[in-house]
Scaffold this active site. Structure first.
Site, PDB file in Angstrom:
ATOM      1  N   LEU A   1      -1.853  -5.610   2.439  1.00  0.00           N
ATOM      2  CA  LEU A   1      -0.617  -6.362   2.246  1.00  0.00           C
ATOM      3  C   LEU A   1       0.598  -5.454   2.310  1.00  0.00           C
ATOM      4  O   LEU A   1       0.518  -4.257   2.083  1.00  0.00           O
ATOM      5  CB  LEU A   1      -0.637  -7.024   0.861  1.00  0.00           C
ATOM      6  CG  LEU A   1      -1.981  -7.557   0.375  1.00  0.00           C
ATOM      7  CD1 LEU A   1      -1.936  -7.809  -1.117  1.00  0.00           C
ATOM      8  CD2 LEU A   1      -2.344  -8.808   1.149  1.00  0.00           C
TER       9      LEU A   1
ATOM     10  N   MET B   1      -3.415   0.844   9.682  1.00  0.00           N
ATOM     11  CA  MET B   1      -2.012   0.474   9.835  1.00  0.00           C
ATOM     12  C   MET B   1      -1.308   0.428   8.485  1.00  0.00           C
ATOM     13  O   MET B   1      -0.143   0.829   8.360  1.00  0.00           O
ATOM     14  CB  MET B   1      -1.916  -0.898  10.533  1.00  0.00           C
ATOM     15  CG  MET B   1      -0.480  -1.313  10.859  1.00  0.00           C
ATOM     16  SD  MET B   1       0.316  -0.226  12.061  1.00  0.00           S
ATOM     17  CE  MET B   1       1.851   0.165  11.203  1.00  0.00           C
ATOM     18  N   LYS B   2      -1.997  -0.038   7.456  1.00  0.00           N
ATOM     19  CA  LYS B   2      -1.401  -0.081   6.124  1.00  0.00           C
ATOM     20  C   LYS B   2      -1.061   1.322   5.628  1.00  0.00           C
ATOM     21  O   LYS B   2      -0.007   1.537   5.008  1.00  0.00           O
ATOM     22  CB  LYS B   2      -2.367  -0.771   5.157  1.00  0.00           C
ATOM     23  CG  LYS B   2      -1.949  -0.721   3.702  1.00  0.00           C
ATOM     24  CD  LYS B   2      -0.606  -1.388   3.445  1.00  0.00           C
ATOM     25  CE  LYS B   2      -0.341  -1.454   1.937  1.00  0.00           C
ATOM     26  NZ  LYS B   2       1.017  -1.938   1.641  1.00  0.00           N
ATOM     27  N   LEU B   3      -1.923   2.293   5.896  1.00  0.00           N
ATOM     28  CA  LEU B   3      -1.630   3.658   5.490  1.00  0.00           C
ATOM     29  C   LEU B   3      -0.411   4.207   6.233  1.00  0.00           C
ATOM     30  O   LEU B   3       0.419   4.918   5.646  1.00  0.00           O
ATOM     31  CB  LEU B   3      -2.847   4.553   5.714  1.00  0.00           C
ATOM     32  CG  LEU B   3      -4.043   4.266   4.807  1.00  0.00           C
ATOM     33  CD1 LEU B   3      -5.223   5.168   5.174  1.00  0.00           C
ATOM     34  CD2 LEU B   3      -3.684   4.436   3.331  1.00  0.00           C
TER      35      LEU B   3
END
Length: 297
Positions: free
Chosen positions: A123, A172-174
């Site tokens: 998220l 991608m969240k990282l």
């Protein structure tokens, strides 16, 4: 009445998960939740129409799609292990935590052996948007699994991007968190320097706000630095530090130098070494720890 034949399970009704689960049940899905340390969110969700499972295994036995919104990969792995005896072939587990991609891939492979599908759907934004149902979500899953879980995700997310296969959502969240936490480290150091050279927080903000350097993250960060709102962005320093370690691990695996990433991680390490590990120490509070390290308030 449920709008789908899917039965949704939700593990992790914390700062983000409570709002997400609220939107799932209020938008017509059958929802099961399970209590951990804090009963308040579970009791609230039950009043809204959810049912409470007696255990994670029980929740797995009665769910076709299970969302996990937990602290990180160790907690996710423990939850999957607890659910495993109750899991049925065809069930989908959706990991909404910020996880370590290598662990995500391993969990997905383990689940595939028993016919359980796995997706990562981390998220972006804050508990405020979780409650409003307007989070951003980046999904790693095969096409069929993505299409199956997308209607449920859309109950709590306004922006959904299918990044690629399993673990690509976590990758991608990282990257996203590297940028946002990098902003936090920059703001904290800039404000400390500003204070030391005699420029007030208020004057600093008058220049930045509304200009090219302004952004949504700046505004929530300054909600604390300028307005002393401790809850302006309720994302803990300890979680941020965990994410930065995951970013470093991902970079190491990809043989990428971490000049900037290590600098950002070290800014948060200063906070962690000086009381920032407390659960109510949030990312905007980093400004206090960096200021203290530089002899400023």
């Amino acid at each position: 009445m449920s709008t789908t034949k899917e039965s949704i399970g939700f593990v992790g009704t914390g700062l983000m998960g409570h709002g997400m689960a609220k939107n799932i049940v209020e938008k017509g899905y059958a929802l099961q939740v399970v209590a951990h340390r804090n009963r308040v969110p579970v009791d609230d969700l039950v009043t809204r129409g959810a049912t409470e499972a007696t255990s994670q295994e029980d929740l797995a036995r009665n769910s076709t799609i299970i969302f996990l919104c937990l602290t990180g990969s160790p907690e996710v792995a423990a939850a999957v292990a607890a659910m495993k005896p109750g899991l049925k072939a065809g069930t989908v587990i959706v990991d909404c935590s910020t996880g370590e991609p290598a662990v995500t891939q391993k969990l997905a492979a383990d689940m595939a052996e028993i016919g359980v599908h796995f997706a990562d759907a981390p998220l972006s934004r804050t508990p405020k948007e979780a409650w409003a149902g307007t989070l951003d979500c980046m999904v790693g899953a095969d096409e069929a699994t993505f299409e199956r879980i997308r209607p449920v995700i859309s109950t709590w997310a306004a922006k959904i991007v299918h990044i690629g296969g399993v673990a690509d959502g976590h990758r991608m969240k990282l990257l996203n968190n590297f940028i946002s936490l990098g902003y936090a480290a920059l703001y904290a150091e800039a404000l400390s320097l500003s204070k030391k050279v005699g420029i007030s927080v208020e004057t600093f903000d008058q220049v930045i706000r509304g200009g090219r350097m302004d952004c949504g993250f700046y505004q929530t960060f300054m909600g604390y630095a300028l307005e002393a709102n401790r809850d302006a962005h309720k994302f803990s320093i300890s979680n941020a530090y965990k994410d930065l370690r995951y970013i470093e691990s991902m970079a190491n695996s990809a043989t990428v130098t971490t000049t900037m990433g290590s600098a950002v991680k070290n800014a948060f390490a200063v906070a962690m070494a000086n009381g920032g590990e407390k659960p109510d120490a949030y990312v905007p509070h980093l400004v206090d720890f960096i200021a203290a390290a530089n002899g400023a308030k």
